[in-house]
Design a protein around this motif. Structure first.
Motif, PDB file in Angstrom:
ATOM      1  N   THR A 184     -14.209 -12.460 -10.120  1.00  0.00           N
ATOM      2  CA  THR A 184     -13.760 -13.853 -10.847  1.00  0.00           C
ATOM      3  C   THR A 184     -12.663 -13.474 -11.872  1.00  0.00           C
ATOM      4  O   THR A 184     -13.366 -11.805 -12.446  1.00  0.00           O
ATOM      5  CB  THR A 184     -14.748 -14.511 -11.056  1.00  0.00           C
ATOM      6  N   GLY A 185     -12.605 -14.442 -12.342  1.00  0.00           N
ATOM      7  CA  GLY A 185     -11.929 -14.454 -13.786  1.00  0.00           C
ATOM      8  C   GLY A 185     -10.207 -13.001 -13.511  1.00  0.00           C
ATOM      9  O   GLY A 185      -9.737 -13.025 -12.376  1.00  0.00           O
ATOM     10  N   ASP A 186     -10.091 -12.565 -14.769  1.00  0.00           N
ATOM     11  CA  ASP A 186      -8.148 -12.895 -15.392  1.00  0.00           C
ATOM     12  C   ASP A 186      -8.372 -11.744 -14.508  1.00  0.00           C
ATOM     13  O   ASP A 186      -6.877 -10.795 -14.066  1.00  0.00           O
ATOM     14  CB  ASP A 186      -7.894 -12.824 -16.266  1.00  0.00           C
ATOM     15  N   LEU A 187      -9.400 -10.556 -13.992  1.00  0.00           N
ATOM     16  CA  LEU A 187      -9.443  -8.711 -13.747  1.00  0.00           C
ATOM     17  C   LEU A 187      -7.711  -9.030 -12.913  1.00  0.00           C
ATOM     18  O   LEU A 187      -7.173  -8.418 -11.958  1.00  0.00           O
ATOM     19  CB  LEU A 187     -10.461  -8.486 -13.372  1.00  0.00           C
ATOM     20  N   GLN A 188      -8.232 -10.527 -11.502  1.00  0.00           N
ATOM     21  CA  GLN A 188      -7.770 -10.109 -10.253  1.00  0.00           C
ATOM     22  C   GLN A 188      -6.425 -10.417  -9.863  1.00  0.00           C
ATOM     23  O   GLN A 188      -5.893  -9.843  -9.318  1.00  0.00           O
ATOM     24  CB  GLN A 188      -8.498 -11.750  -9.496  1.00  0.00           C
ATOM     25  N   ASN A 189      -6.192 -10.558 -11.025  1.00  0.00           N
ATOM     26  CA  ASN A 189      -4.957 -10.703 -11.669  1.00  0.00           C
ATOM     27  C   ASN A 189      -3.765  -9.286 -12.113  1.00  0.00           C
ATOM     28  O   ASN A 189      -2.872  -9.120 -11.543  1.00  0.00           O
ATOM     29  CB  ASN A 189      -3.942 -11.413 -13.217  1.00  0.00           C
ATOM     30  N   HIS A 190      -5.012  -8.333 -12.400  1.00  0.00           N
ATOM     31  CA  HIS A 190      -4.511  -7.465 -12.822  1.00  0.00           C
ATOM     32  C   HIS A 190      -4.530  -6.120 -11.297  1.00  0.00           C
ATOM     33  O   HIS A 190      -3.193  -5.119 -11.488  1.00  0.00           O
ATOM     34  CB  HIS A 190      -5.032  -6.576 -14.299  1.00  0.00           C
ATOM     35  N   LEU A 191      -5.129  -6.442 -10.680  1.00  0.00           N
ATOM     36  CA  LEU A 191      -5.064  -5.595  -9.400  1.00  0.00           C
ATOM     37  C   LEU A 191      -4.474  -6.480  -8.517  1.00  0.00           C
ATOM     38  O   LEU A 191      -4.740  -5.046  -7.013  1.00  0.00           O
ATOM     39  CB  LEU A 191      -6.439  -6.216  -8.867  1.00  0.00           C
ATOM     40  N   GLY A 192      -4.099  -7.410  -8.454  1.00  0.00           N
ATOM     41  CA  GLY A 192      -3.749  -7.867  -6.714  1.00  0.00           C
ATOM     42  C   GLY A 192      -5.119  -8.126  -6.326  1.00  0.00           C
ATOM     43  O   GLY A 192      -6.243  -8.167  -5.801  1.00  0.00           O
ATOM     44  N   SER A 193      -3.995  -8.002  -4.147  1.00  0.00           N
ATOM     45  CA  SER A 193      -5.225  -8.555  -3.481  1.00  0.00           C
ATOM     46  C   SER A 193      -5.664  -6.789  -2.756  1.00  0.00           C
ATOM     47  O   SER A 193      -4.922  -5.735  -3.299  1.00  0.00           O
ATOM     48  CB  SER A 193      -4.589  -8.228  -2.550  1.00  0.00           C
ATOM     49  N   PHE A 194      -6.770  -6.444  -2.601  1.00  0.00           N
ATOM     50  CA  PHE A 194      -6.924  -4.833  -1.937  1.00  0.00           C
ATOM     51  C   PHE A 194      -6.793  -5.458   0.103  1.00  0.00           C
ATOM     52  O   PHE A 194      -6.964  -6.037   0.365  1.00  0.00           O
ATOM     53  CB  PHE A 194      -8.993  -5.094  -1.582  1.00  0.00           C
ATOM     54  N   LYS A 195      -6.436  -3.801   0.171  1.00  0.00           N
ATOM     55  CA  LYS A 195      -5.583  -3.339   1.887  1.00  0.00           C
ATOM     56  C   LYS A 195      -6.090  -2.287   1.667  1.00  0.00           C
ATOM     57  O   LYS A 195      -6.249  -1.716   1.306  1.00  0.00           O
ATOM     58  CB  LYS A 195      -4.547  -3.516   1.576  1.00  0.00           C
ATOM     59  N   HIS A 196      -6.643  -2.391   3.608  1.00  0.00           N
ATOM     60  CA  HIS A 196      -6.122  -0.870   3.759  1.00  0.00           C
ATOM     61  C   HIS A 196      -5.109  -0.954   4.503  1.00  0.00           C
ATOM     62  O   HIS A 196      -4.316  -1.114   4.414  1.00  0.00           O
ATOM     63  CB  HIS A 196      -6.909  -1.146   5.873  1.00  0.00           C
ATOM     64  N   VAL A 197      -4.717   0.722   4.158  1.00  0.00           N
ATOM     65  CA  VAL A 197      -3.817   1.490   4.197  1.00  0.00           C
ATOM     66  C   VAL A 197      -2.689   1.303   4.814  1.00  0.00           C
ATOM     67  O   VAL A 197      -1.768   0.727   5.464  1.00  0.00           O
ATOM     68  CB  VAL A 197      -3.220   2.553   3.608  1.00  0.00           C
ATOM     69  N   LEU A 198      -3.261   0.327   6.314  1.00  0.00           N
ATOM     70  CA  LEU A 198      -2.944   1.001   7.285  1.00  0.00           C
ATOM     71  C   LEU A 198      -2.755  -0.402   7.274  1.00  0.00           C
ATOM     72  O   LEU A 198      -1.688  -1.018   8.203  1.00  0.00           O
ATOM     73  CB  LEU A 198      -4.190   1.227   9.136  1.00  0.00           C
ATOM     74  N   ASN A 199      -3.539  -1.570   7.264  1.00  0.00           N
ATOM     75  CA  ASN A 199      -2.992  -2.903   7.545  1.00  0.00           C
ATOM     76  C   ASN A 199      -1.449  -3.115   6.194  1.00  0.00           C
ATOM     77  O   ASN A 199      -1.411  -3.933   6.437  1.00  0.00           O
ATOM     78  CB  ASN A 199      -3.892  -3.683   6.284  1.00  0.00           C
ATOM     79  N   GLU A 200      -1.454  -2.378   5.435  1.00  0.00           N
ATOM     80  CA  GLU A 200      -0.756  -2.620   4.565  1.00  0.00           C
ATOM     81  C   GLU A 200       0.977  -1.523   4.875  1.00  0.00           C
ATOM     82  O   GLU A 200       1.548  -2.761   4.465  1.00  0.00           O
ATOM     83  CB  GLU A 200      -0.839  -1.560   2.833  1.00  0.00           C
ATOM     84  N   PHE A 201       0.500  -0.701   5.419  1.00  0.00           N
ATOM     85  CA  PHE A 201       1.688  -0.265   6.933  1.00  0.00           C
ATOM     86  C   PHE A 201       2.033  -1.597   7.882  1.00  0.00           C
ATOM     87  O   PHE A 201       3.460  -1.768   7.918  1.00  0.00           O
ATOM     88  CB  PHE A 201       1.283   0.994   6.921  1.00  0.00           C
ATOM     89  N   ASP A 202       0.977  -2.259   8.231  1.00  0.00           N
ATOM     90  CA  ASP A 202       1.536  -2.214   9.204  1.00  0.00           C
ATOM     91  C   ASP A 202       1.687  -4.358   9.001  1.00  0.00           C
ATOM     92  O   ASP A 202       3.261  -4.847   9.435  1.00  0.00           O
ATOM     93  CB  ASP A 202      -0.219  -3.521  10.238  1.00  0.00           C
ATOM     94  N   GLU A 203       1.648  -4.901   7.805  1.00  0.00           N
ATOM     95  CA  GLU A 203       1.935  -5.663   7.280  1.00  0.00           C
ATOM     96  C   GLU A 203       3.938  -5.569   6.925  1.00  0.00           C
ATOM     97  O   GLU A 203       4.919  -6.639   7.047  1.00  0.00           O
ATOM     98  CB  GLU A 203       1.839  -5.742   5.823  1.00  0.00           C
ATOM     99  N   GLY A 204       4.086  -4.554   6.258  1.00  0.00           N
ATOM    100  CA  GLY A 204       5.905  -3.863   6.439  1.00  0.00           C
ATOM    101  C   GLY A 204       6.180  -4.157   7.414  1.00  0.00           C
ATOM    102  O   GLY A 204       7.106  -4.517   7.712  1.00  0.00           O
ATOM    103  N   PHE A 205       5.612  -3.073   7.933  1.00  0.00           N
ATOM    104  CA  PHE A 205       6.183  -3.086  10.032  1.00  0.00           C
ATOM    105  C   PHE A 205       6.603  -4.705  10.368  1.00  0.00           C
ATOM    106  O   PHE A 205       7.749  -5.401  11.070  1.00  0.00           O
ATOM    107  CB  PHE A 205       5.422  -2.463  10.611  1.00  0.00           C
ATOM    108  N   ASP A 206       5.430  -5.675  10.211  1.00  0.00           N
ATOM    109  CA  ASP A 206       5.412  -6.563  11.057  1.00  0.00           C
ATOM    110  C   ASP A 206       6.924  -7.298   9.912  1.00  0.00           C
ATOM    111  O   ASP A 206       7.488  -8.592  11.125  1.00  0.00           O
ATOM    112  CB  ASP A 206       4.390  -7.465  10.660  1.00  0.00           C
TER     113      ASP A 206
END
Length: 414
Positions: free
Chosen positions: A314-336
């Motif tokens: 909660t709060g504005d830290l969310q804007n500084h960090l963005g979302s949190f992802k597993h590296v494999l999920n990040e890879f799969d999102e890019g692939f998809d």
């Protein structure tokens, strides 16, 4: 009423000239194959023929655009196919790495080199071009779309061409979408980076970091220039970081006041507060790592890597960090994302193939219809020519006979 000799002569002369013109016209019609030599010959037919020719010419323009679009789409689709195939091969090795880890430093260096070659290949395919025009730079086709780190430098405005009435297809693509980029960097200076490249770079950075357990964590999209930078500015809103994992919940309040030690206000203080929380008991590990672009990122993992971890801010830290992802999920999102946009190009290719066939048929029909209005009917032209010749000869014979009976014998028709 008395008809003068001169009037009779003029009438004969007019008819003789009239049929001479008809003979000439039908003779020309037979030799040329055309029945319209000037608009006044058949105003309605001429207008219809011109309209049909205009439609056929419009189709020629569409066909030219279809050829250009087909070439662009074919090359773009092939490039995305190459990216997908390279990523698919790499994914097998990434999954194996996540399951078995790395045996020794030699294996680590070999795997890093392999991943480096894959990410460089993906970037090179993303910078494909025709001549001097880059396909994935949008309307800014003269600028290399992706730099050596995979950051997008092209335009978000695409270039389209008409291929039919009210139908356009893209020939210069927005690489931010087609290469499925994700935000990266620091808030306020974030950039769009190829998702597959970012995931691969994260794996390389963690391998170089030497703490392989971070590969199983959830990592923030964005970060800071230093772990000692303030989490938020004094103008931003304080808040709470909550981590849920396997029945363990930890909540840590943060603020912007770096002078007090009550609440964490830097990235390093936040990590220490979570790891040292009495409720943690070593179940949740907070960490930072320096990514390939020099950004300090935050991550969380659990003692048992097969159990999910949930991060709520909660709060504005969310804007500084963005979302949190597993590296494999990040890879799969890019692939998809790449595969989905490759499919979109395939749909457009099918569309223009169908339109090309349709345009070919329409053009043939338009030309045939125009021909019916313009081209001569040989049988009819021959009949008309013979009629004109017969009438001309009869008129001429009548003139010769009658001029002996009057003053017409002193006139010779020209």
């Amino acid at each position: 009423m008395r008809i003068s000799t001169l009037g009779v002569f003029n009438r004969y002369l007019s008819n003789i000239t009239k049929y001479q013109n008809k003979i000439e016209r039908y003779s020309n019609e037979l030799s040329s194959g055309k029945k319209i030599f000037q608009p006044s010959d058949a105003p309605v037919d001429n207008s219809r023929a011109l309209q049909l020719k205009s439609l056929a010419k419009e189709i020629d323009g569409y066909m030219h655009n279809i050829d250009l679009a087909s070439n662009s789409m074919s090359i773009a689709e092939t490039s995305l196919k190459n990216v997908s195939e390279a990523a698919l091969d790499a994914r097998v090795d990434i999954v194996q790495l996540l399951n078995t880890g790395i045996l020794d430093s030699e294996d680590a260096n070999m795997f890093k080199d392999y991943l480096q070659n894959v990410r460089d290949y993906i970037i090179s395919q993303s910078n494909v071009r025709i001549g001097s025009n880059y396909l994935f730079g949008g309307e800014d086709s003269k600028t290399v779309p992706f730099d050596k780190n995979g950051f997008y430098r092209g335009s978000s405005v695409e270039v389209s061409v008409p291929v039919a009435k009210a139908t356009e297809v893209v020939t210069k693509f927005n690489g931010k979408n087609y290469l499925s980029t994700t935000q990266s960097g620091i808030l306020g200076n974030e950039k769009q980076k190829i998702g597959l490249v970012k995931a691969i770079d994260d794996i390389i950075a963690i391998i170089e970091d030497g703490e392989i357990y971070k590969l199983h964590g959830k990592n923030s999209e964005l970060g800071y220039a230093s772990v000692n930078d303030a989490l938020i500015s004094s103008a931003e809103t304080n808040g709470t970081v909550t981590i849920n994992y396997n029945g363990t919940t930890i909540s840590v309040n943060y603020d912007s006041d770096t002078a007090d030690a009550i609440n964490p206000s830097t990235l390093q203080e936040l990590v220490d507060a979570i790891n040292n929380d009495p409720a943690n008991n070593g179940n949740i590990i907070a960490y930072t790592f320096t990514d390939k672009d020099g950004i300090e990122r935050l991550g969380f993992t659990g003692k048992e890597t097969n159990k999910d971890i949930k991060v709520t801010i909660t709060g504005d830290l969310q804007n500084h960090l963005g979302s949190f992802k597993h590296v494999l999920n990040e890879f799969d999102e890019g692939f998809d994302g790449v595969d989905r946009h490759r499919g979109m190009i395939g749909v457009q290719e099918q569309l223009i193939d169908n339109l090309k066939e349709q345009h070919d048929n329409f053009k043939v029909n338009y030309n045939e219809l125009a021909s019916k209005f313009e081209d001569s009917d040989y049988a009819e032209a021959i009949v008309n020519l013979e009629k004109a010749k017969t009438t001309y000869q009869a008129t001429l014979a009548s003139f010769m006979q009658n001029k002996e009976l009057s003053l017409l014998k002193y006139f010779t028709p020209s």
